[in-house]
Design a protein around this motif. Structure first.
Motif, PDB file in Angstrom:
ATOM      1  N   ASN A 205     -21.946  18.282   8.124  1.00  0.00           N
ATOM      2  CA  ASN A 205     -22.551  16.957   8.355  1.00  0.00           C
ATOM      3  C   ASN A 205     -22.143  16.355   9.695  1.00  0.00           C
ATOM      4  O   ASN A 205     -22.465  15.203   9.994  1.00  0.00           O
ATOM      5  CB  ASN A 205     -22.160  15.989   7.215  1.00  0.00           C
ATOM      6  CG  ASN A 205     -20.768  15.386   7.418  1.00  0.00           C
ATOM      7  OD1 ASN A 205     -19.892  16.022   8.010  1.00  0.00           O
ATOM      8  ND2 ASN A 205     -20.583  14.167   6.949  1.00  0.00           N
ATOM      9  N   GLY A 206     -21.382  17.143  10.501  1.00  0.00           N
ATOM     10  CA  GLY A 206     -21.002  16.639  11.819  1.00  0.00           C
ATOM     11  C   GLY A 206     -19.585  16.121  11.890  1.00  0.00           C
ATOM     12  O   GLY A 206     -19.073  15.846  12.976  1.00  0.00           O
ATOM     13  N   SER A 207     -18.924  15.989  10.732  1.00  0.00           N
ATOM     14  CA  SER A 207     -17.496  15.594  10.761  1.00  0.00           C
ATOM     15  C   SER A 207     -16.685  16.687  11.430  1.00  0.00           C
ATOM     16  O   SER A 207     -17.079  17.861  11.432  1.00  0.00           O
ATOM     17  CB  SER A 207     -16.980  15.396   9.328  1.00  0.00           C
ATOM     18  OG  SER A 207     -17.636  14.322   8.710  1.00  0.00           O
ATOM     19  N   SER A 208     -15.524  16.277  11.970  1.00  0.00           N
ATOM     20  CA  SER A 208     -14.688  17.294  12.627  1.00  0.00           C
ATOM     21  C   SER A 208     -13.220  16.885  12.577  1.00  0.00           C
ATOM     22  O   SER A 208     -12.883  15.702  12.430  1.00  0.00           O
ATOM     23  CB  SER A 208     -15.113  17.452  14.092  1.00  0.00           C
ATOM     24  OG  SER A 208     -14.872  16.234  14.795  1.00  0.00           O
ATOM     25  N   VAL A 209     -12.379  17.898  12.690  1.00  0.00           N
ATOM     26  CA  VAL A 209     -10.928  17.702  12.761  1.00  0.00           C
ATOM     27  C   VAL A 209     -10.420  18.558  13.910  1.00  0.00           C
ATOM     28  O   VAL A 209     -10.873  19.681  14.119  1.00  0.00           O
ATOM     29  CB  VAL A 209     -10.242  18.132  11.442  1.00  0.00           C
ATOM     30  CG1 VAL A 209      -8.760  18.428  11.652  1.00  0.00           C
ATOM     31  CG2 VAL A 209     -10.398  17.059  10.378  1.00  0.00           C
ATOM     32  N   GLU A 210      -9.482  17.972  14.675  1.00  0.00           N
ATOM     33  CA  GLU A 210      -8.799  18.741  15.715  1.00  0.00           C
ATOM     34  C   GLU A 210      -7.303  18.726  15.379  1.00  0.00           C
ATOM     35  O   GLU A 210      -6.748  17.658  15.081  1.00  0.00           O
ATOM     36  CB  GLU A 210      -9.038  18.123  17.092  1.00  0.00           C
ATOM     37  CG  GLU A 210      -8.688  19.046  18.228  1.00  0.00           C
ATOM     38  CD  GLU A 210      -9.246  18.547  19.563  1.00  0.00           C
ATOM     39  OE1 GLU A 210     -10.009  17.567  19.572  1.00  0.00           O
ATOM     40  OE2 GLU A 210      -8.880  19.145  20.585  1.00  0.00           O
ATOM     41  N   LEU A 211      -6.707  19.909  15.379  1.00  0.00           N
ATOM     42  CA  LEU A 211      -5.315  20.043  14.926  1.00  0.00           C
ATOM     43  C   LEU A 211      -4.547  20.898  15.911  1.00  0.00           C
ATOM     44  O   LEU A 211      -5.055  21.933  16.359  1.00  0.00           O
ATOM     45  CB  LEU A 211      -5.340  20.680  13.534  1.00  0.00           C
ATOM     46  CG  LEU A 211      -4.054  21.090  12.852  1.00  0.00           C
ATOM     47  CD1 LEU A 211      -4.200  20.970  11.327  1.00  0.00           C
ATOM     48  CD2 LEU A 211      -3.672  22.520  13.196  1.00  0.00           C
ATOM     49  N   LEU A 212      -3.354  20.463  16.254  1.00  0.00           N
ATOM     50  CA  LEU A 212      -2.472  21.279  17.097  1.00  0.00           C
ATOM     51  C   LEU A 212      -1.640  22.169  16.179  1.00  0.00           C
ATOM     52  O   LEU A 212      -1.126  21.707  15.155  1.00  0.00           O
ATOM     53  CB  LEU A 212      -1.529  20.387  17.910  1.00  0.00           C
ATOM     54  CG  LEU A 212      -2.139  19.331  18.833  1.00  0.00           C
ATOM     55  CD1 LEU A 212      -1.016  18.578  19.552  1.00  0.00           C
ATOM     56  CD2 LEU A 212      -3.109  19.947  19.807  1.00  0.00           C
TER      57      LEU A 212
END
Ligand code: TA6
Length: 287
Positions: free
Chosen positions: A16-23
């Motif tokens: 649906n276009g959600s996103s997560v960025e994780l180090l």
């Protein structure tokens, strides 16, 4: 691609276009973008300071830092060689695979096993797993602590130090009324009972609410985040206010744009018996 893996980061994308960025450094989520339930506009839901160190040189000022094996400054002799909030947020974790990838949820698992540097400062055997699950309007993060010892009890604290993006001037956290809390800004004073129906952080706040119930809402200007916790009995509410000027990695005025709502084992210790696993989970849902 629902999950992009580089040598230092994971990027998770939902249909649906959600996103997560994780180090991989600290398994630190630094961004969660998700649509509102009404207007569908995809917005950043967490606060990460523009001056945060994202190169692994210093714990990240923002997102969702993972706190283990203790909360706050070291207070026990066995932690004397460790830094505030322990080492989980400042060690490099490993990507341990995709757990699910479908129309409802994309989730990944990360693992941290003690390296020589950690073993030298914290010899107790343990293994950490972190499951990050991205739904259409929800982000679930679950910390699993394993005690592989056959004889030793593993004693620890754990907390998810979540920076919820919100406009402090118009935002409140509920329900905290009636809860007993430790005011860390007034060390040595007796615990207090929260009398406010709605708690704001227009003044600096550093409150450890005990036996807090695990169901909170951060709302401002009619928008917000529902924070649910399982396995974590406390919740810490923190915002430094203008004391944030002393933090080199917190942008000027950054304190106006977040409330830390931190589900955790912060006022008590967990004694994990040999061969057992403990889980603490946080569920963030866009209101
Ligand atoms: O969770 C609140 C707190 O313990 C505050 O006392 C403040 O120290 C904050 O964490 C940030 O800690 P850090 O080590 O990330 O600067």
């Amino acid at each position: 691609m629902p999950v992009e893996v580089t040598d230092s980061r994971l990027e998770i994308s939902h249909p649906n276009g959600s996103s997560v960025e994780l180090l991989l450094y600290g398994a630190n989520i630094i961004s969660w973008k998700a649509p509102g339930k009404t207007d569908g506009a995809i917005e950043e839901r967490l606060y990460t300071s523009p001056k945060a160190f994202l190169d692994g040189s210093k714990p990240v000022r923002g997102g969702i830092p993972v706190v283990f094996p203790f909360f706050g400054p070291p207070t026990r002799p066995e932690h004397s060689q460790l830094s505030q909030h322990g080492f989980a947020r400042s060690e490099v974790w490993k990507f341990d695979g995709i757990v699910s990838d479908n129309a409802d949820v994309v989730s990944v698992r990360l693992v941290f096993e003690p390296n020589d540097s950690v073993k030298a400062k914290f010899p107790a055997p343990f293994r950490l797993f972190y499951i990050v699950a991205l739904f259409a309007h929800q982000l679930n993060t679950s910390l699993h602590v394993e005690n592989p010892s056959e004889t030793q009890v593993l004693t620890f604290q754990a907390l998810l130090h979540t920076y919820i993006r919100t406009e402090v001037a118009v935002s409140t956290v509920t329900p905290l009324k009636g809860l007993t809390y430790i005011n860390k800004l007034k060390p040595g004073l007796p615990e207090e009972v929260e009398t406010r129906d709605e708690v704001d952080v227009k003044e600096p706040a550093d409150f450890v609410y005990k036996l807090a119930g695990g169901d909170y809402k951060v709302v401002g200007n009619g928008k917000g985040i529902h924070v649910q916790a399982k396995g974590f009995k406390d919740v810490v509410i923190w915002n430094p206010g203008t004391d944030g000027k002393k933090m080199s990695d917190l942008a000027e005025g950054g304190w106006d744009h977040f409330i830390c709502v931190e589900p955790g084992a912060a006022s008590y210790w967990i004694d994990l018996s040999p061969g057992s696993t403990w889980e603490g989970q946080q569920i963030l849902t866009v209101l």
